[in-house]
Design a protein around this motif. Structure first.
Motif, short mmCIF file in Angstrom:
data_model
loop_
_atom_site.label_atom_id
_atom_site.label_comp_id
_atom_site.label_asym_id
_atom_site.label_seq_id
_atom_site.Cartn_x
_atom_site.Cartn_y
_atom_site.Cartn_z
N MET A 1 0.84 -1.19 0.00
CA MET A 1 0.00 0.00 0.00
C MET A 1 0.88 1.24 0.00
SD MET A 1 -2.95 0.67 2.78
CE MET A 1 -3.32 -1.06 2.98
N ARG A 2 0.42 2.30 -0.68
CA ARG A 2 1.20 3.55 -0.68
C ARG A 2 1.22 4.14 0.74
NH1 ARG A 2 -1.78 7.23 -4.76
NH2 ARG A 2 -0.09 8.68 -4.39
N GLN A 3 2.31 4.81 1.05
CA GLN A 3 2.45 5.40 2.39
C GLN A 3 1.34 6.40 2.69
OE1 GLN A 3 4.69 4.10 4.52
NE2 GLN A 3 3.48 5.30 5.98
N CYS A 4 1.00 7.24 1.70
CA CYS A 4 -0.03 8.27 1.94
C CYS A 4 -1.40 7.65 2.20
CB CYS A 4 -0.10 9.24 0.76
SG CYS A 4 -0.69 8.50 -0.78
N ILE A 5 -1.62 6.44 1.69
CA ILE A 5 -2.90 5.75 1.93
C ILE A 5 -2.86 5.11 3.31
CG2 ILE A 5 -4.43 3.91 1.10
CD1 ILE A 5 -4.27 6.32 -0.80
N LYS A 6 -1.71 4.56 3.67
CA LYS A 6 -1.55 3.95 5.00
C LYS A 6 -1.85 4.96 6.08
CE LYS A 6 1.91 0.37 4.54
NZ LYS A 6 3.34 0.21 4.39
N SER A 7 -1.42 6.19 5.86
CA SER A 7 -1.57 7.19 6.92
C SER A 7 -2.79 8.09 6.71
CB SER A 7 -0.29 8.04 6.99
OG SER A 7 -0.01 8.58 5.72
N LEU A 8 -3.67 7.69 5.80
CA LEU A 8 -4.84 8.51 5.47
C LEU A 8 -5.86 8.58 6.61
CD1 LEU A 8 -6.52 9.90 3.06
CD2 LEU A 8 -7.56 7.65 2.79
N THR A 9 -6.34 9.77 6.89
CA THR A 9 -7.53 9.90 7.74
C THR A 9 -8.71 10.10 6.79
OG1 THR A 9 -6.18 11.06 9.37
CG2 THR A 9 -8.58 11.18 9.63
N PRO A 10 -9.58 9.08 6.64
CA PRO A 10 -10.64 9.22 5.64
C PRO A 10 -11.68 10.24 6.05
CG PRO A 10 -10.87 7.15 6.84
CD PRO A 10 -9.61 7.78 7.32
N TYR A 11 -12.41 10.75 5.07
CA TYR A 11 -13.51 11.68 5.34
C TYR A 11 -14.57 10.96 6.15
CZ TYR A 11 -17.30 14.97 4.55
OH TYR A 11 -18.33 15.86 4.72
N SER A 12 -15.03 11.64 7.19
CA SER A 12 -16.07 11.06 8.03
C SER A 12 -17.39 11.74 7.70
CB SER A 12 -15.68 11.27 9.50
OG SER A 12 -16.71 10.80 10.33
N THR A 13 -18.35 10.99 7.15
CA THR A 13 -19.62 11.61 6.76
C THR A 13 -20.52 11.78 7.99
OG1 THR A 13 -20.83 9.55 6.40
CG2 THR A 13 -19.49 10.35 4.57
N ALA A 14 -21.54 12.60 7.82
CA ALA A 14 -22.52 12.77 8.90
C ALA A 14 -23.10 11.41 9.29
CB ALA A 14 -23.63 13.72 8.46
N ARG A 15 -23.34 10.56 8.26
CA ARG A 15 -23.93 9.24 8.54
C ARG A 15 -22.94 8.30 9.24
NH1 ARG A 15 -27.85 11.50 7.15
NH2 ARG A 15 -27.60 11.94 9.35
N ASP A 16 -21.64 8.60 9.12
CA ASP A 16 -20.66 7.80 9.86
C ASP A 16 -20.69 8.16 11.33
OD1 ASP A 16 -19.43 6.20 7.85
OD2 ASP A 16 -18.44 8.00 7.09
N GLU A 17 -20.99 9.43 11.63
CA GLU A 17 -20.89 9.89 13.02
C GLU A 17 -22.16 9.62 13.81
OE1 GLU A 17 -19.03 13.77 13.06
OE2 GLU A 17 -17.42 13.01 11.78
N TYR A 18 -23.29 9.53 13.11
CA TYR A 18 -24.52 9.10 13.78
C TYR A 18 -25.19 8.06 12.91
CZ TYR A 18 -29.10 8.79 15.81
OH TYR A 18 -30.23 8.28 16.37
N LYS A 19 -25.33 6.83 13.42
CA LYS A 19 -25.78 5.73 12.57
C LYS A 19 -27.27 5.40 12.70
CE LYS A 19 -21.44 3.19 11.75
NZ LYS A 19 -20.63 4.29 11.43
N GLY A 20 -27.98 6.05 13.64
CA GLY A 20 -29.40 5.75 13.81
C GLY A 20 -30.20 6.06 12.55
#
Ligand SMILES: *Cc1c(COP(=O)(O)O)cnc(C)c1O
Length: 336
Positions: A1-20
């Motif tokens: 895996m590329r280094q920049c992908i290994k250390s990636l903080t992915p985008y967190s969507t609104a639906r990721d933060e509240y799953k109800g």
């Protein structure tokens, strides 16, 4: 895996933060006025994936859904290949998108010609690899040659290669050979690509599937655009996946045999390759002339006659019974 992908903080969507699923949703800056499409789609495509779980008997954590296989192919480059440093290997002739995706990602593509009668050149592919080779692409059944490669050969390659082996099974539904997906647990460097564009008849919807080890699926899901599959596509595909396409697939397979049989009686036809797909690769004495003639009759096939390894060949998709009859009638008329 590329280094920049290994250390990636992915985008967190609104639906990721509240799953109800019920509540007053004031978290995504959407319009509150319901028109059927005012809410963002599920970034994880849970419902569609559950339908695929039932169809394929593969756990959801092993399934990635993309905007066509094209998205999965591009993501594989972006996840595993460092531009201008790493390289990939593909069989040739094969599907053109691997080379285009390599070029766009500025990754060197090494092509290894198929052997006699389009056999998989496992040893030559291994010889061609070096420390910077990250991915190998095998299309099986292969486009445009039409043949599927024996599992034992693909697995031999996967076991000897220290990298990702992509097996593109876009045409697997038309083959008598089973999918390689059952081997993923034993060979976690294999990524199987499938698509809803061919046997499932949804080319216009753009839905491609990658089936792989959960770690690979997880990282592809983090790198993709959060909302890569839109609400309209999800709904329509969900409906169409309820259809049974077995009859259509069987008809195409029967017509493939029928068209091959009738083509063998056409004088300008020099060779018809066996096919595990929904097309036939056919060598003609005068391919360009036949190609232009067919166009004049309103029949469009793919001219592959200048592709190395396919000299003189046209690639003919199997259509409906009526369409195939028109093709054969036109070729008989050409002879007269
Ligand atoms: C048609 C085809 C696909 C499908 O691509 P989509 O982007 O899913 O429509 C994938 N691989 C090969 C080899 C194909 O011929």
């Amino acid at each position: 895996m590329r280094q920049c992908i290994k250390s990636l903080t992915p985008y967190s969507t609104a639906r990721d933060e509240y799953k109800g699923e019920v509540g007053v949703f004031l978290d995504a800056n959407e319009s509150p006025f319901d028109n059927g499409y005012n809410r963002y789609p599920d970034p994880h495509q849970h419902c569609l994936k559950q339908m695929l779980v039932l169809k394929k008997g593969i756990p959801e954590e092993n399934i990635f859904i993309g905007n066509g296989s094209d998205e999965a192919i591009d993501l594989i480059f972006r996840v595993f290949c460092e531009p201008r440093i790493d390289n990939v290997i593909s069989i040739a002739p094969s599907y053109g998108m691997y080379r285009v995706a390599a070029a766009i990602n500025d990754v060197e593509m090494r092509e290894v010609q198929l052997g006699e009668n389009f056999t998989l050149p496992v040893d030559m592919m291994l010889e061609c690899a070096d420390d910077a080779t990250k991915v190998m692409f095998i299309c099986s059944p292969n486009n445009p040659t039409g043949n599927a490669f024996p599992h034992r050969e693909i697995l031999r390659l996967a076991d000897r290669f220290n990298g990702i082996v992509v097996v593109d099974e876009a045409y697997i539904d038309f083959s008598d050979m089973p999918s390689l997906t059952n081997e993923i647990s034993q060979h976690p460097n294999i990524v199987v690509l499938q698509t809803l564009s061919k046997a499932w008849g949804m080319a216009g919807l753009r839905l491609g599937i990658a089936l792989a080890d959960a770690q690979i699926i997880d990282i592809m899901s983090k790198v993709k655009y959060p909302y890569n599959i839109n609400v309209a596509t999800t709904r329509i595909a969900g409906q169409l996946l309820l259809n049974d396409v077995t009859d259509h697939v069987e008809e195409i397979k029967a017509q493939r045999a029928e068209v091959a049989r009738k083509l063998s009686a056409v004088k300008t036809v020099r060779h018809i390759y066996p096919s595990d797909a929904n097309f036939l690769l056919v060598r003609f004495d005068n391919p360009d002339e036949v190609y232009d003639y067919l166009i004049s009759k309103g029949i469009i096939v793919r001219n592959r006659s200048r592709v190395r390894g396919c000299d003189g060949c046209l690639r003919i998709t199997i259509g409906t019974i009526e369409e195939n009859m028109k093709l054969i009638e036109a070729l008989k008329e050409y002879e007269r």
